[in-house]
Design an enzyme around this catalytic site. Sequence first.
Site, PDB file in Angstrom:
ATOM      1  N   ASP A 150       0.858  -1.180   0.000  1.00 35.48           N
ATOM      2  CA  ASP A 150       0.000   0.000   0.000  1.00 35.48           C
ATOM      3  C   ASP A 150       0.899   1.235   0.000  1.00 35.48           C
ATOM      4  OD1 ASP A 150      -2.392   1.545   0.316  1.00 35.48           O
ATOM      5  OD2 ASP A 150      -1.883   1.745   2.437  1.00 35.48           O
ATOM      6  N   ASP A 196      -1.544  -0.747   6.046  1.00 35.28           N
ATOM      7  CA  ASP A 196      -1.758  -0.273   7.412  1.00 35.28           C
ATOM      8  C   ASP A 196      -3.180   0.189   7.680  1.00 35.28           C
ATOM      9  OD1 ASP A 196      -1.689   2.117   5.892  1.00 35.28           O
ATOM     10  OD2 ASP A 196      -1.137   3.236   7.703  1.00 35.28           O
ATOM     11  N   ASP A 248      -7.083  -1.970   3.880  1.00 37.78           N
ATOM     12  CA  ASP A 248      -6.109  -3.003   3.506  1.00 37.78           C
ATOM     13  C   ASP A 248      -6.422  -4.356   4.135  1.00 37.78           C
ATOM     14  OD1 ASP A 248      -4.470  -1.215   2.018  1.00 37.78           O
ATOM     15  OD2 ASP A 248      -3.621  -0.470   3.893  1.00 37.78           O
TER      16      ASP A 248
END
Length: 632
Positions: free
Chosen positions: A307, A502, A506
């Site tokens: 990410d 995080d 996600d």
Amino acid sequence: MTMPDGLRAARLAVTLAALAVGGAFALAGGDDTAAWIWTAGALVQLVPLVRATVRSVVRRQPDVDVIALLAIVGALLAGEPLAAVVVAVMLATGEALEDWAAGRAERSLTALLSHAPDRTQRRVGGVLEDVAVADVRPGDRLVVVSGEVVPVDGVVLDRAVLDESTLTGEAVPVVRDAGQPVLSGVTNIGPPAELRATATAADSTYAGIVRLVSRARSTKPPMVRLADRWAAWFVPLTLFVAGGAWAWSGDPVRALAVLVVATPCPLLLATPIAMVSGISRSARSGVIVKDGRGLEALARVRTVCVDKTGTLTAGHPEVVDVTLFGEVSEADVRSLAAAVEQLSAHPFAAAMVAAAGSAPLPVPTQVEEVAGEGVRGRVEGRVVAVGTRAFVSANGASVGPADPVATGVPGDTVAWVGVEGQVVAAMRLRDPVRPEARRTVQRLNRAGVARTVLVTGDSLDVATGVADAVGITRVHAGCTPAGKVARVAEEQSTQPTAMVGDGVNDAPSLAAADVGIAMGARGATASSEAADLVITADRIDALADVHHIARDTIRIARISAVGGMALSGVAMVAAAVGLLTPVAGAVLQEGIDVLAIAHALRALGPLRRRRPTPAIVGLSPPAAPNPTRVGG
């Protein structure tokens, strides 16, 4: 075969005493007495061994413990009590070594569990009162004196100098100025510091880490019973060799000698010792491994999906510009956006709240958040939407003509603000790329990761700016949480894949990947709960560290097990042709066990740090990896 450490230690003491006392009687001519003492010592180990073997047979999962059982029983029936007690001592010694190694390896985890404070000082008016940490509520003003542990997550009210090594693994003083967040579990090493609590103790970072550690301690890695998987062929092979030696020579003692040297302690003990050691080593590097399966899966990973916000970037964005499209003032835009964002856990939410200043914010109602898209709610009677351009447009708002991205720095992220169906502003946020991100990608590539892929909900322009800065060539932008899952599944179809993130958005992709890795462990977040590993250190290069540890641990575990079994195989051949007696075989097998376990303990070895260590962290903002500052 497991049981409390005290019983294992007692069995080792009894079997050793039986071997020594029996030996003394044998030297004095009391052979019969020595035989009875050796038999009693062997029975001490035989009873729990029989119990464990029966349980495995009932489960229809016979394991390699059956070889040790046959060796002891065969020695007693063949009139070789010395060989029986030596095998018993060998098993008891191996179990004691396993307990010692596991105890040493668990110290890092135990230190975390014992670090949490239970009392703190709360300022009420001009008076300090001593209260239980469990009674602290968000909004309370706390005073943390020098040497004390910060009890709950909060915001610094003046200035604090902290030791964050418990969470990050870095024993470097960190300066937090007024308004900056501070996480529970860190230690104040400066003058008394005041902070405003933002969470209860149960919802704070440290409590989340403790829960993760407790789960890690209670979960058994699959490689611990690698021996059981090998039993399907190893046990029949051993019985075949033992039976063949007996049939060929006509001497049952040769069959007994084969069974003695085939006792598979390298598999039973060396493998779990290596795995537990690797988990401990990961904890020292700032990574909590919940389950040994995660460590084993990480060692096989060839694709890493990451990410952007809070992973490749620092996760502390700032509002750097506000472009207005209507008659709503900039001050009102900041206030309205902060009002609906103040209940969100997204990293941009804190930036928007900070951008609104110190004035009290209106309380929103009917708040609804769509992960990866935005948040909407009613503020002082007006419907306010903040998020992506598509999200705001989907709420009936017309999008203004200007494109604030075109005038910003590549990698900036734009949050659109709509009020009552009209887009009134675009807020440009900047989140610097972590200075160690590019080096982390390079380390992963050198370690065998063939593909590093950026998977983000941001626009292609923003994602490409960050990818270029860190050396990533494959980008999936504009992904919803479901889209991230699809991208991870696409990568999994070709090779083992890890996902690193995080945020709440996600969590589905972390759970879907072969191994999920969460950044931060900030309380009981969805991402931390869904992940197999949690990086408690606020740095992305811990990812490269734990990947190296995983590969090193699995390599050591396999070498310890396979090498030990290979030596045992050579000894089996020697015993089958009559070169080893049962007693000599037992002594030789003990030496093989010690070698295998000693090699397995190498998994505890320290990982060489490759990153520079500044004198003080937090005195100045980190520089971007190139002259162009990027983020999102």
